[in-house]
Structures are given as C-alpha cells and as structure tokens.
Design a protein around this motif. Structure first.
Motif, PDB file in Angstrom:
ATOM      1  N   THR A 155     -22.668  11.004  11.496  1.00  0.00           N
ATOM      2  CA  THR A 155     -21.420  10.544  12.113  1.00  0.00           C
ATOM      3  C   THR A 155     -21.334   9.022  12.063  1.00  0.00           C
ATOM      4  O   THR A 155     -20.309   8.461  11.660  1.00  0.00           O
ATOM      5  CB  THR A 155     -21.318  11.048  13.566  1.00  0.00           C
ATOM      6  N   VAL A 156     -22.404   8.345  12.455  1.00  0.00           N
ATOM      7  CA  VAL A 156     -22.399   6.879  12.431  1.00  0.00           C
ATOM      8  C   VAL A 156     -22.253   6.372  10.995  1.00  0.00           C
ATOM      9  O   VAL A 156     -21.509   5.416  10.740  1.00  0.00           O
ATOM     10  CB  VAL A 156     -23.656   6.308  13.125  1.00  0.00           C
ATOM     11  N   TYR A 157     -22.915   7.009  10.054  1.00  0.00           N
ATOM     12  CA  TYR A 157     -22.787   6.624   8.642  1.00  0.00           C
ATOM     13  C   TYR A 157     -21.319   6.676   8.215  1.00  0.00           C
ATOM     14  O   TYR A 157     -20.799   5.715   7.640  1.00  0.00           O
ATOM     15  CB  TYR A 157     -23.638   7.553   7.768  1.00  0.00           C
ATOM     16  N   HIS A 158     -20.652   7.765   8.507  1.00  0.00           N
ATOM     17  CA  HIS A 158     -19.262   7.914   8.058  1.00  0.00           C
ATOM     18  C   HIS A 158     -18.282   7.081   8.856  1.00  0.00           C
ATOM     19  O   HIS A 158     -17.267   6.636   8.318  1.00  0.00           O
ATOM     20  CB  HIS A 158     -18.859   9.388   8.078  1.00  0.00           C
ATOM     21  N   GLU A 159     -18.575   6.839  10.110  1.00  0.00           N
ATOM     22  CA  GLU A 159     -17.652   6.093  10.959  1.00  0.00           C
ATOM     23  C   GLU A 159     -17.859   4.581  10.886  1.00  0.00           C
ATOM     24  O   GLU A 159     -16.921   3.827  11.121  1.00  0.00           O
ATOM     25  CB  GLU A 159     -17.804   6.542  12.419  1.00  0.00           C
ATOM     26  N   SER A 198     -29.736   4.758   0.883  1.00  0.00           N
ATOM     27  CA  SER A 198     -30.464   3.650   1.499  1.00  0.00           C
ATOM     28  C   SER A 198     -29.796   3.241   2.812  1.00  0.00           C
ATOM     29  O   SER A 198     -30.460   3.055   3.841  1.00  0.00           O
ATOM     30  CB  SER A 198     -30.518   2.463   0.541  1.00  0.00           C
ATOM     31  N   LYS A 199     -28.479   3.112   2.811  1.00  0.00           N
ATOM     32  CA  LYS A 199     -27.725   2.761   4.025  1.00  0.00           C
ATOM     33  C   LYS A 199     -27.882   3.862   5.073  1.00  0.00           C
ATOM     34  O   LYS A 199     -28.095   3.587   6.250  1.00  0.00           O
ATOM     35  CB  LYS A 199     -26.247   2.562   3.683  1.00  0.00           C
ATOM     36  N   TYR A 200     -27.797   5.122   4.637  1.00  0.00           N
ATOM     37  CA  TYR A 200     -27.959   6.239   5.570  1.00  0.00           C
ATOM     38  C   TYR A 200     -29.338   6.190   6.225  1.00  0.00           C
ATOM     39  O   TYR A 200     -29.453   6.384   7.436  1.00  0.00           O
ATOM     40  CB  TYR A 200     -27.756   7.581   4.855  1.00  0.00           C
ATOM     41  N   ASN A 201     -30.370   5.925   5.447  1.00  0.00           N
ATOM     42  CA  ASN A 201     -31.728   5.869   6.004  1.00  0.00           C
ATOM     43  C   ASN A 201     -31.867   4.747   7.026  1.00  0.00           C
ATOM     44  O   ASN A 201     -32.554   4.915   8.040  1.00  0.00           O
ATOM     45  CB  ASN A 201     -32.764   5.729   4.887  1.00  0.00           C
ATOM     46  N   GLN A 202     -31.216   3.618   6.784  1.00  0.00           N
ATOM     47  CA  GLN A 202     -31.226   2.521   7.755  1.00  0.00           C
ATOM     48  C   GLN A 202     -30.530   2.953   9.054  1.00  0.00           C
ATOM     49  O   GLN A 202     -31.032   2.700  10.151  1.00  0.00           O
ATOM     50  CB  GLN A 202     -30.510   1.293   7.187  1.00  0.00           C
ATOM     51  N   ILE A 203     -29.386   3.588   8.904  1.00  0.00           N
ATOM     52  CA  ILE A 203     -28.626   4.044  10.070  1.00  0.00           C
ATOM     53  C   ILE A 203     -29.417   5.098  10.832  1.00  0.00           C
ATOM     54  O   ILE A 203     -29.488   5.066  12.066  1.00  0.00           O
ATOM     55  CB  ILE A 203     -27.242   4.573   9.636  1.00  0.00           C
TER      56      ILE A 203
END
Length: 132
Positions: free
Chosen positions: A10-14, A70-75
């Motif tokens: 959710t945070v990734y997409h939002e 990579s961004k998803y893993n950080q989030i």
C-alpha cells in the motif's frame, strides 16, 4: 498475504515517490486507522484497513504489480519497523487521512478534519472529535 506485506504494498503504491518520512507518514495513517478500530475503515486489521473499498486507490481494482523492487524493499524495511514497534514516533501527530492537494485540492471530507502535518506532497489530517 500478511499485514506487513499488504502495508508495504500500500505504501509503495501510494507514496513511493515520497521521502522516507512520507512513507512513514502514510504507514502511520493506516496504523492509526487500525488502532481506531472503526468498521468503516476496515476494523483493527492493517490488511483490512488497506483493502477497505474506497480507501486506498491501489486496492480499488488497479494494478498492484511491484515494478521497482529496490524501492519496494526499502519501503518494506521501513513499514516492517513501524508495525514491529507499536509505539514508534508518528510524524503525522495522529492523522487518519491524507491527500495530495496539488492533485486533488481539498475535497469536502477535509472540512471534517484538522490539518496535522504536510510531509512531501501529502497533507495529513485527523478527523475532528465531533465526527469520530
């Protein structure tokens, strides 16, 4: 999927275009809603809050594919820490709503809320006491 996986998605997409503070803030809105345990927000489950119809665009029939792993893993690292530490610092000061006023303006529902914080492109709000 677990609460942690659904929160991270959710945070990734939002908010993937936001800073780490922006990710944390969106995660806290979701956590604050789950703590409030309101049926119209999905109750006390992070997963149900995220997937409650009409609440988060990414779960309203849109593509939820993760394109930037990579961004998803950080989030995910950030959101996992927020769920693991129940008393983690809430940058939003208790917000239970947010929007991007540059894209959406100030919809009617914002009249029932107090502005709590502006983090990145998002304005964060808390429902006024008389509407809780």
């Amino acid at each position: 999927m677990s609460d942690k996986d659904i929160l991270a998605q959710t945070v990734y997409h939002e908010a993937r275009g936001e800073s780490e503070d922006g990710w944390k803030a969106v995660a806290h809105v979701i956590k604050n809603r789950a703590k409030a345990n309101k049926s119209y927000w999905g109750g006390n489950s992070v997963a149900r809050v995220c997937k409650q119809p009409g609440q988060f665009e990414c779960w309203d029939g849109r593509n939820t594919e993760i394109k930037e792993t990579s961004k998803y893993n950080q989030i995910k690292k950030v959101t996992d820490q927020i769920l693991d530490d129940y008393d983690s610092y809430d940058l939003t000061n208790g917000a239970d709503h947010y929007n991007n006023p540059d894209k959406e303006g100030y919809p009617g529902w914002t009249k029932n809320c107090d502005r709590k914080a502006k983090i990145g492109n998002h304005q964060f709000y808390e429902t006024k006491r008389e509407f809780k």
